[in-house]
Design an enzyme around this catalytic site. Sequence first.
Site, short mmCIF file in Angstrom:
data_model
loop_
_atom_site.label_atom_id
_atom_site.label_comp_id
_atom_site.label_asym_id
_atom_site.label_seq_id
_atom_site.Cartn_x
_atom_site.Cartn_y
_atom_site.Cartn_z
N GLU A 47 23.91 96.86 -12.98
CA GLU A 47 23.20 96.38 -11.79
C GLU A 47 24.13 96.27 -10.59
O GLU A 47 23.76 96.63 -9.47
CB GLU A 47 22.54 95.03 -12.08
CG GLU A 47 21.36 95.09 -13.03
CD GLU A 47 20.20 95.90 -12.49
OE1 GLU A 47 20.08 96.02 -11.25
OE2 GLU A 47 19.41 96.41 -13.30
N TYR A 131 17.81 89.22 -6.74
CA TYR A 131 17.41 90.40 -7.50
C TYR A 131 18.25 90.56 -8.77
O TYR A 131 17.71 90.73 -9.87
CB TYR A 131 17.53 91.69 -6.67
CG TYR A 131 17.46 92.90 -7.58
CD1 TYR A 131 16.25 93.30 -8.12
CD2 TYR A 131 18.62 93.58 -7.97
CE1 TYR A 131 16.17 94.36 -9.02
CE2 TYR A 131 18.55 94.63 -8.87
CZ TYR A 131 17.33 95.02 -9.39
OH TYR A 131 17.27 96.05 -10.28
N ASP A 149 14.24 94.92 -5.85
CA ASP A 149 15.33 95.63 -5.17
C ASP A 149 14.72 96.46 -4.05
O ASP A 149 13.53 96.33 -3.72
CB ASP A 149 16.12 96.48 -6.18
CG ASP A 149 15.32 97.67 -6.69
OD1 ASP A 149 14.07 97.70 -6.49
OD2 ASP A 149 15.92 98.58 -7.27
N CYS A 199 7.93 107.30 -4.56
CA CYS A 199 7.67 106.54 -3.33
C CYS A 199 8.98 106.39 -2.55
O CYS A 199 9.46 105.29 -2.29
CB CYS A 199 7.08 105.18 -3.68
SG CYS A 199 6.34 104.32 -2.28
#
Length: 334
Positions: A47, A131, A149, A199
Site C-alpha cells: 500500500e 485510506y 484511494d 474509469c
Amino acid sequence: MQISHNIALESFHSALLCWYHSYGRKNLPWRNFARDGSYAYPIYISEIMLQQTQLSRVLESYYFPFLARFPTLSTLAKSSEQEVLHLWQGLGYYSRARNLHACAKICVKQHNAKLPDDLRALQALPGIGAYTAGAIMCFGFGRVAHFADSNITRVLQRLVATKSLSQKWILALAKSLLPQSHQVFDYHQALIDLGALVCTTTPKCASCPITNHCTSAFKPIPPKSKASKLPLTLHLAICKNLDSIALCQSQEHLYKGLYNLPIIAKDTQSQSPLPTHRLLGSFTHAYTKYAITTYVYEVPSACLPTTLLPNMQWCPIHNLPPISNLTKKALRYF
C-alpha cells in the site's frame, strides 16, 4: 451522515463483482495473502509503495527486493535509515521510506513488532492515513472497513456525478455502498481495478459494468488543465578524487537523507551553461513542481564553493550511499 443516492445496491454489487471475477487483477501477490493478520506487514508495504507510483514499477523492481531484505517489522526497525533509503532509491517520495522505518520502530516498541489490529492505532503511526489504515484493516485483517484511494474516489464521484464531494462525504458515500461483510475484500479490489483500468481519466464507459448505475456514464469529460511546472536550472559538479566522488547529503524534506552532486549554481531564469567549468553534458528532469534543466561539469575540488564543504563527503564510486534520481542521471557523465 446520510448520503442520498438512487443505486440499487444488490444489482450494483452483483455487476461490479462479476466484472472483477472476470477482469480483475486477482493475480497480484498481495491479493492472495491470508487475511488473518499474518500478512498485514507485506500488505502494508504494498500500500505504501503504490502511493504515487505505478504498479508495474513496484512489482518489477521494488516490492520483492524490499521484503527480501526486510521480511518483518523487526528487521526493518533494526536497519539504518540509509539502508532503507538505499532500497527505496529511484522510487521517489522518500518520506514514505522514512515513515516506514519510523513506523517499524514504534510497532516494535508498542505493538509487539506487529501492526495493530485497530483503525485508530494504525492512523496514529507515521505515514498511515485514513485510506492506508482502512486498506490494512480490510486487506490484512479481513475486517469490514470503508476507505477511498484516488481510484475509488474517481469512481464514486462519477457514480453520483459530482467532483465537489469533500473527503468526508466521499467516505460517507463509500460506507453507504458497502456490501455484505464476506464481499467487502473483493468489492474494494473491484473498485480499485475499475478506477485503474476502466474509469480512468478518460473513462471507457462502453466497457464499464456499472453504467446502468452511473449518472456520469457516456457524458463528455471536460479536459483537465495541467499546471505548468516552474523552470529551474541546476549546475552540478562532478568532482573526483581517485575512485571517489564528492556528494552532499540533502537537507530538503522530500530528499532528506539522500545524496546529490554538489550544486555550484542554480537559477530560475537563465538556461545556459557556465563558462567557467568544463561542461560534460546536460539533461532535463521533472521534480515535484519544477521542470529542471541540468548541466553537469567536471570541477576540481579547489574550485568548489566553500559553503558546500561542511556538508560534503567523498564516497567510493562503486559503493555509493542512496542517491536521488537526478544524481543517477548526472552520474552517466562520470
